[in-house]
Scaffold this active site. Structure first.
Site, mmCIF file in Angstrom:
data_model
loop_
_atom_site.group_PDB
_atom_site.id
_atom_site.type_symbol
_atom_site.label_atom_id
_atom_site.label_comp_id
_atom_site.label_asym_id
_atom_site.label_seq_id
_atom_site.Cartn_x
_atom_site.Cartn_y
_atom_site.Cartn_z
ATOM 1 N N GLU A 29 -60.415 49.274 10.700
ATOM 2 C CA GLU A 29 -60.568 50.251 11.870
ATOM 3 C C GLU A 29 -61.516 49.428 12.814
ATOM 4 O OE1 GLU A 29 -62.180 53.394 9.710
ATOM 5 O OE2 GLU A 29 -60.459 53.621 8.359
ATOM 6 N N LEU A 58 -56.714 54.975 11.281
ATOM 7 C CA LEU A 58 -57.827 55.237 10.371
ATOM 8 C C LEU A 58 -57.305 55.760 8.914
ATOM 9 C CD1 LEU A 58 -60.750 57.317 11.887
ATOM 10 C CD2 LEU A 58 -60.287 57.263 9.514
ATOM 11 N N GLU A 60 -57.689 54.189 4.893
ATOM 12 C CA GLU A 60 -58.009 53.268 4.102
ATOM 13 C C GLU A 60 -56.971 52.854 3.221
ATOM 14 O OE1 GLU A 60 -59.745 55.872 5.116
ATOM 15 O OE2 GLU A 60 -61.527 54.873 5.924
ATOM 16 N N GLN A 82 -64.983 50.549 6.853
ATOM 17 C CA GLN A 82 -65.984 50.439 7.608
ATOM 18 C C GLN A 82 -67.441 50.592 7.136
ATOM 19 O OE1 GLN A 82 -65.665 53.433 11.152
ATOM 20 N NE2 GLN A 82 -65.109 51.270 11.919
ATOM 21 N N PHE A 83 -67.225 51.472 5.841
ATOM 22 C CA PHE A 83 -68.623 51.613 4.892
ATOM 23 C C PHE A 83 -67.928 51.683 3.438
ATOM 24 C CE2 PHE A 83 -70.467 53.208 8.905
ATOM 25 C CZ PHE A 83 -71.617 52.796 8.702
ATOM 26 N N ALA A 84 -68.798 51.150 2.480
ATOM 27 C CA ALA A 84 -68.001 51.402 1.370
ATOM 28 C C ALA A 84 -67.973 52.829 0.665
ATOM 29 C CB ALA A 84 -69.035 50.637 0.283
ATOM 30 N N TYR A 86 -66.205 54.727 2.340
ATOM 31 C CA TYR A 86 -64.966 55.330 2.733
ATOM 32 C C TYR A 86 -63.699 54.589 2.028
ATOM 33 C CZ TYR A 86 -67.922 56.992 6.235
ATOM 34 O OH TYR A 86 -69.139 57.636 6.970
ATOM 35 N N PHE A 88 -62.558 55.159 -0.917
ATOM 36 C CA PHE A 88 -61.914 55.998 -1.969
ATOM 37 C C PHE A 88 -60.524 56.366 -1.450
ATOM 38 C CE2 PHE A 88 -66.603 56.298 -2.822
ATOM 39 C CZ PHE A 88 -66.616 55.799 -3.959
ATOM 40 N N PRO A 89 -60.070 56.814 -0.343
ATOM 41 C CA PRO A 89 -58.821 56.813 0.028
ATOM 42 C C PRO A 89 -57.872 55.453 -0.196
ATOM 43 C CG PRO A 89 -60.179 57.846 1.856
ATOM 44 C CD PRO A 89 -60.994 57.005 0.735
ATOM 45 N N HIS A 129 -73.012 57.126 3.690
ATOM 46 C CA HIS A 129 -73.296 55.929 4.426
ATOM 47 C C HIS A 129 -73.930 55.203 3.594
ATOM 48 C CE1 HIS A 129 -71.726 58.414 7.800
ATOM 49 N NE2 HIS A 129 -71.408 57.379 8.253
#
Lengths: 324, 367
Positions: A29, A58, A60, A82-84, A86, A88-89, A129
């Site tokens: 992203e 958008l 993952e 973008q961030f660890a 995120y 999980f999807p 975050h």
């Protein structure tokens, strides 16, 4: 020698590998014109074009899943999450597809890919975050997990991760992105996965750390020196594979060890290291191996810094080990 | 070359059908398949059905621990198989595709070897039965988590597009898969990229016991393609020629750079979901019998008979011939011997890891 920070090291690693090997592509992203929200891919879109720097929807699961298929088909994708927090999807894609592709196909297929993600706290981002989810990945056979803590290690390890034939989760301690600068050689170099780095030599106590808290471990070692205690700091750099030999060598010398990490303690990688030391070096230990970690709470917005293993916490546990 | 005319309209309410129940060709275009191709479709369907029956036997004999019955899916699968270029195009199948795999040339002895986890399985016996994969033919090894292979299928298709290889991806899945988040994420990404991929839903109306009405508020899976910006075709998947021609058109569109298609093949699963399922608790015998009257194999036989290409005697001869082939393949697979336990430490990573070597020694000391 150029002075650079960790974000610049990531960018240089990607640039060098994309220039070296046209199979290397970047996807995620905002990685295109925006250059990533942390600017780790800045300029790559302009240099390599939209086929090699791919702005994705958008999603993952799509990013990581597509990376698996690209890798199986012959590309060398570097996916950015973008961030660890995120990832999980995309977790199923990593653990059910990427991690197991080589194994379940009997070595017919493989997924040579990197999933980069900024991880850890200290940026006032609250629990979505700031997390350090490395244990989930280290627990999954088939994945490699790398967490650097300096610009030169980031550069050398990321290049190796991209060349590796297996999926590598590459976690970048985001609070250090611009906090640490150092001189990095201009000529190309790589660093093998699975090799720890002794950041400071000592003889009384070993501080084993990785990622963000390596900084606090070094600071604590400095404080201990003032009190006449010689602490060795070992930076694991890579959790899978991890450098048991270097850890045991250091602890055999000092007889005392703290394992320091930001992630919560329960079922953590710090626990794995501590258990291994106790299994293999029990008769040489002068004190129990203590885990100095984040707390077993969700990562709080307030107090942000106090959640992480602070210098104070490290020194308190060091005292416990020294006084045992 | 971009064609300006295509045979099929997307998003029809009624399924696309080219031969009726009586075996009459009812399409508005002439049949252009040669005798050889028609006979291959028939042979592939019969082999798929017989293989499914043999799997039930090796299950009862204790040689396999699991079977996912595929009877009723043969027409859709044989049709799809003939629409791709085996060995060049990539296939991301699911666990109920034995007709499809055998039809593209996946050696049947290797399918058996996977079922029985013998040394002849190129996947080294790493997975439960009905999870084959063969790199040589670009068949991506099946994974159990539903729809989890669909995002990788899209990734492979994007790679083909980036590299301009002229290849196409075909990925199959059941109706239940279309409810997964990863399925949506994958189709959405494929649409945005215009990737050369065909998404094939083998809609047998049941995800284990849950019927399609409970699976989705959409009357048709094919309708969902509309939201992703590519065509969705609603096809009678028990009509092998409709299955072939629509799959062929979807594959051609992908190959010519027109992007993805979603093809919904309406089929019916005559057996239970798996050997661990009892379908009597969720569907009536009358319903199953109703669908058995629409069996795709006799329906195609009626068609072939009208073309002068089939007699009951020829059909029986073919069955006997295939049965002998299957038996020989089964024996070959079994003779390869079981996968040795110490293989479990290979292929975790491409490079050695001290941790696994330590654990291999633990296992060896126990053997």
């Amino acid at each position: 020698m150029a002075v650079m920070n960790i974000v610049q090291a990531v960018k240089r690693a990607l640039d060098e590998e994309m220039a070296r090997d046209e199979r290397v592509v970047v996807l995620g992203e905002d990685v295109g014109k925006r250059g990533g929200v942390f600017l780790a891919t800045e300029g790559l879109y302009q240099k390599y074009g939209p086929d090699r720097v791919i702005d994705t929807p958008l999603a993952e699961a799509a990013i990581i899943g597509a990376a698996v298929g690209m890798a199986a088909h012959g590309l060398r994708p570097v996916a950015e999450i973008q961030f660890a927090d995120y990832v999980f999807p995309g977790f199923d894609q990593l653990v059910s597809q990427g991690a197991k592709l080589r194994y379940r196909s009997g070595g017919q297929f493989s997924a040579p890919m990197v999933v980069r993600m900024p991880s850890g706290g200290g940026v006032k981002g609250g629990h979505h975050h700031s997390q350090s989810p490395e244990a989930y990945f280290a627990h999954t056979a088939g994945l490699k997990v790398v967490i650097p803590s300096t610009p030169s290690d980031t550069l050398g390890l990321l290049k190796t991760a991209i060349r590796d034939d297996d999926p590598v989760v590459f976690m970048e301690p985001k609070r250090l992105y611009r906090a640490i600068k150092e001189e990095v050689p201009d000529e190309e170099f790589t660093i093998p996965l699975g090799k720890a780095r002794v950041r400071r030599e000592g003889k009384d106590l070993t501080l084993i750390a990785y990622g963000g808290p390596t900084v606090e471990a070094l600071e604590a070692a400095g404080e201990l020196e003032k009190a006449g205690v010689s602490a060795e700091v070992v930076d694991l750099r890579s959790l899978v594979p991890w450098d048991k030999e270097a850890v045991l060598e250091s602890v055999a010398k000092t007889g005392r060890a703290l394992v320091i990490a930001e992630a919560p303690r329960t079922a953590s990688f710090a626990s794995e290291v501590a258990a291994t030391i106790m299994e293999e070096l029990l008769d040489q230990l002068l004190a129990p191996v203590y885990r100095v970690t984040g707390f077993d709470t969700p990562y709080p917005y307030v107090p942000d810094r106090q959640y992480m293993p602070t210098v104070t916490r490290i020194l308190n546990f060091a005292k416990k080990a020294l006084d045992y | 070359m971009i064609k300006d005319t295509w045979k099929f309209e997307p998003f029809t309410e009624e399924p696309i059908r080219l031969i009726d129940e009586a075996g009459n060709w009812i399409a508005d275009f002439p049949l252009d398949l040669k005798e050889e191709a028609l006979k291959k479709l028939y042979r592939d369907m019969v082999r798929g059905r017989l293989l499914d029956e043999r799997y039930q036997i090796i299950l009862r004999q204790g040689k396999a621990s699991f079977v996912a019955p595929s009877a009723g899916h043969e027409a859709a699968q044989a049709g799809m198989a003939m629409a791709i270029r085996p060995g060049s195009d990539w296939l991301f199948p699911y666990y109920r595709d034995k007709t499809l795999l055998a039809a593209i040339g996946y050696p049947v002895e290797m399918l058996y070897a996977q079922m029985m986890a013998t040394r002849l399985d190129p996947n080294k016996g790493r997975q439960m039965p009905e999870h084959p994969g063969l790199k040589e033919l670009n068949v991506y090894t099946v994974a159990s988590p539903i729809a989890s292979h669909v995002p990788p299928a899209v990734g492979a298709a994007i790679s083909m597009k980036i590299q301009g290889t002229g290849q196409v991806v075909l990925t199959t899945f059941g109706d239940g898969a279309t409810s997964e988040g990863d399925w949506h994420a994958a189709l959405n990404f494929a649409g945005a990229q215009g990737a050369p991929i065909v998404f094939a839903a083998e809609n047998n109306r049941y995800a284990i016991s849950v019927n399609f009405e409970k699976q989705s508020g959409s009357p048709r899976i094919s309708d969902k393609a509309h939201a992703y910006g590519f065509p969705g075709y609603h096809v009678d998947g028990m009509d092998v020629l409709a299955s072939y021609y629509v799959a062929k058109e979807a594959v051609e569109r992908a190959r010519e750079g027109l992007g993805p298609s979603l093809v919904e093949f309406l089929v019916y699963r005559y057996g239970p979901h798996s050997s661990a399922d009892d379908d009597r608790v969720y569907r009536s015998r009358e319903e199953v019998e109703f669908w058995k009257k629409k069996d795709p194999i006799p329906r195609f036989e009626r068609f072939l008979e009208k073309q002068g290409l089939w007699t009951p005697e020829e059909g029986e001869r073919l069955r006997e011939e295939i049965k002998a082939e299957l038996l020989a393949a089964e024996e070959k697979a079994e003779a390869a011997g079981p996968v040795p336990p110490e293989w479990m430490f290979d292929d975790v990573y491409g490079t050695p890891y001290w941790l696994l070597e330590e654990q291999r020694q633990i296992l060896l000391s126990e053997l």
